[in-house]
Design a protein around this motif. Structure first.
Motif, mmCIF file in Angstrom:
data_model
loop_
_atom_site.group_PDB
_atom_site.id
_atom_site.type_symbol
_atom_site.label_atom_id
_atom_site.label_comp_id
_atom_site.label_asym_id
_atom_site.label_seq_id
_atom_site.Cartn_x
_atom_site.Cartn_y
_atom_site.Cartn_z
ATOM 1 N N PHE A 375 0.847 -1.195 0.000
ATOM 2 C CA PHE A 375 0.000 0.000 0.000
ATOM 3 C C PHE A 375 0.881 1.244 0.000
ATOM 4 N N TYR A 376 0.282 2.369 -0.374
ATOM 5 C CA TYR A 376 0.991 3.644 -0.394
ATOM 6 C C TYR A 376 0.760 4.378 0.925
ATOM 7 N N THR A 377 1.846 4.901 1.507
ATOM 8 C CA THR A 377 1.721 5.703 2.715
ATOM 9 C C THR A 377 2.994 6.529 2.897
ATOM 10 N N LEU A 378 2.982 7.402 3.896
ATOM 11 C CA LEU A 378 4.188 8.134 4.279
ATOM 12 C C LEU A 378 4.991 7.198 5.177
ATOM 13 N N LYS A 379 5.940 6.505 4.581
ATOM 14 C CA LYS A 379 6.644 5.407 5.247
ATOM 15 C C LYS A 379 7.287 5.823 6.570
ATOM 16 N N ASN A 380 8.109 6.866 6.545
ATOM 17 C CA ASN A 380 8.833 7.256 7.752
ATOM 18 C C ASN A 380 7.898 7.705 8.863
ATOM 19 N N GLU A 381 6.785 8.339 8.467
ATOM 20 C CA GLU A 381 5.846 8.841 9.466
ATOM 21 C C GLU A 381 5.146 7.701 10.202
ATOM 22 N N ILE A 382 4.681 6.686 9.459
ATOM 23 C CA ILE A 382 3.997 5.573 10.111
ATOM 24 C C ILE A 382 4.982 4.762 10.955
ATOM 25 N N ILE A 383 6.232 4.637 10.484
ATOM 26 C CA ILE A 383 7.259 3.940 11.286
ATOM 27 C C ILE A 383 7.503 4.699 12.588
ATOM 28 N N LEU A 384 7.609 6.030 12.490
ATOM 29 C CA LEU A 384 7.844 6.858 13.671
ATOM 30 C C LEU A 384 6.747 6.659 14.712
ATOM 31 N N VAL A 385 5.499 6.626 14.267
ATOM 32 C CA VAL A 385 4.372 6.428 15.190
ATOM 33 C C VAL A 385 4.444 5.047 15.832
#
Length: 491
Positions: A375-385
């Motif tokens: 899926f498409y997402t803001l990779k670094n942002e979701i990892i950070l959360v």
């Protein structure tokens, strides 16, 4: 003292509520005057009988479980609703509060007759189709009338997505409009084409609105549903669906424009608040060190160079910390972030490797995810959360000294959402602070243990940058953080 005891006895006897004293086996040792008419028994018929002997069987075990407390935790209070059988064989619904007696291994129970309230609730349950959903759109509670209307059993529908009920003819633009309406804390009202469990299509009038807890937080959504199939004929269906889509598109465009402006304002406001909070202490330190230098220089003709250098070093360190804070916020607010095609394994593995690189051996990690899915997402942002949530779970396990700590990370998806659940067995979050954990500056940790951007900034990232939802609730063994973001598939 004797007079005080007599006055207390008089107050208890004249109370409108039934008050009794029980031991761990629930044997009634004392009852006041109001206790007797509630159950319809005389005082001598109640004393030395177990309070649970008057309850319906399904309430006995939950009630007894509330009496199992550690001797070290004598200050204790709990509340439970039970059904008892009166002497005249009629049911009576009792709101029962249980409190410990600090000086004796006994419990004080306070009972209130809420039969009328329950009777009204039963009528509503039998005749009005209602449904509750969590913030992620999953069904958490339904009425008996709802089950009759949609032909489901409770265990079949609880935990399912609301979209399970909606007919495939319904355009996704309608769902987006519902989501945006609720995100703006507004009521949504419309006619929807739905399906029963046996796939029979029918039309309903559907009204949904946010539910709030006592602190003003939105904790879910409640809806009223009325069958209007007989009011709509086949010729109307096409025109209704087209009108719905057109109306939804217009409202969605308007709401999206409003959301963009609100998001920008929210980011600016919250960033300024957080910056002012993060900068206040370092600026105070710099100011104090500068004043100290000025006083020393004024009062001492020969200023000790070592002391001056020490003060200047502290000022330099604090200035460096301020600079790092700015960099953190620049990263959070950066505009160049673009969505990437990722798979769940890549996201979770990255987060686990960062958050648990120095975990204690007593913590086990269980991971479940969708295979062959991207899926498409803001990779670094979701990892950070995810890193922040997992670190919080790890620290709670260590704080509670759980011998066999466990963190479960589960990822799955439905029609339009990607969901992550992070569960631990760290005994859960105190219900008194559960509603606060996503607030700015709130922490149960000592300052030296503060990490990352915190749950507050995680909430900002999920809500504003990823247009998703993050919630927290207690499970049977610990806490669960649930995150859902829009699904933009790559395959």
């Amino acid at each position: 003292m004797k007079k005080s005891n007599q006055e207390l006895q008089e107050i208890i006897n004249n109370s409108w509520d039934g008050i009794g004293i029980i031991d761990k086996s629930t044997k009634l040792i004392y009852v006041n005057s109001a206790f007797m008419p509630i159950l319809g028994f005389l005082k001598e018929e109640l004393l030395n009988k177990n309070f649970t002997s008057f309850m319906k069987d399904e309430y006995k075990t939950p009630f007894l479980n509330l009496l199992k407390i550690e001797d070290s935790k004598r200050k204790y209070k709990a509340e439970i609703d039970v059904i008892c059988i009166r002497k005249d064989k009629e049911k009576v619904y009792l709101k029962t509060t249980i409190s410990t007696m600090l000086d004796k291994p006994l419990f004080v129970i306070n009972i209130k007759d809420i039969t009328t309230q329950f009777s009204d609730d039963e009528i509503l349950d039998d005749y009005v189709a209602t449904m509750h959903m969590d913030l992620h759109g999953y069904i958490t509670k339904v009425s008996s009338a709802f089950l009759k209307l949609f032909l489901y059993k409770k265990e079949e529908i609880i935990g399912s997505s609301f979209k399970t009920l909606v007919h495939k003819d319904t355009n996704n633009i309608v769902f987006k409009n519902i989501d945006n309406t609720l995100e703006n804390l507004q009521e949504y009202s419309s006619r929807l084409k739905t399906v029963k469990r046996d796939k029979t299509p029918f039309w309903v009038s559907f009204k949904i609105k946010p539910m709030y807890n006592k602190y003003g937080d939105v904790i879910g959504y409640t809806s009223l549903i009325f069958d209007i199939t007989n009011e709509i004929n086949l010729n109307d269906e096409s025109s209704i669906l087209q009108a719905q889509i057109k109306k939804a598109q217009e409202e969605l465009l308007e709401k999206n424009n409003l959301l963009v402006q609100q998001s920008k304002l929210s980011i600016m406001t919250e960033t300024l608040k957080r910056l002012s909070h993060e900068w206040r202490q370092p600026l105070n330190l710099i100011s104090l060190q500068a004043q100290k230098l000025e006083i020393d220089y004024t009062l001492n003709e020969e200023l000790d160079p070592k002391e001056a250098i020490s003060s200047l070093e502290k000022i330099k360190d604090e200035a460096s910390n301020l600079s790092k804070t700015i960099e953190d916020f620049q990263h959070f607010l950066r505009k160049e972030a673009k969505e990437e095609l990722v798979n769940p394994k890549e996201i979770i593995d990255n987060a686990v490797n960062i958050a648990l690189k120095d975990k204690n051996n007593f913590i086990t990690v269980k991971i479940e995810y969708d295979k062959d899915f991207s899926f498409y997402t803001l990779k670094n942002e979701i990892i950070l959360v995810l890193v922040n949530v997992i670190e919080n779970a790890k620290e709670q396990l260590e704080k509670e000294e759980i011998e066999k700590g466990s963190i479960s990370i589960i990822q799955y998806h439905n029609e339009d959402k990607i969901i992550f659940e992070i569960k631990d067995n760290a005994r859960g979050i105190d219900e008194n602070i559960l509603h606060k954990i996503f607030e700015p500056y709130f922490s149960t940790k000592e300052k030296k243990h503060g990490v990352g951007l915190g749950l507050y900034t995680s909430k900002l990232i999920i809500n504003i940058q990823l247009q998703g939802v993050i919630t927290a609730f207690n499970n049977s063994k610990g806490a669960t953080i649930k995150i859902s973001i829009p699904k933009k598939e790559g395959n």
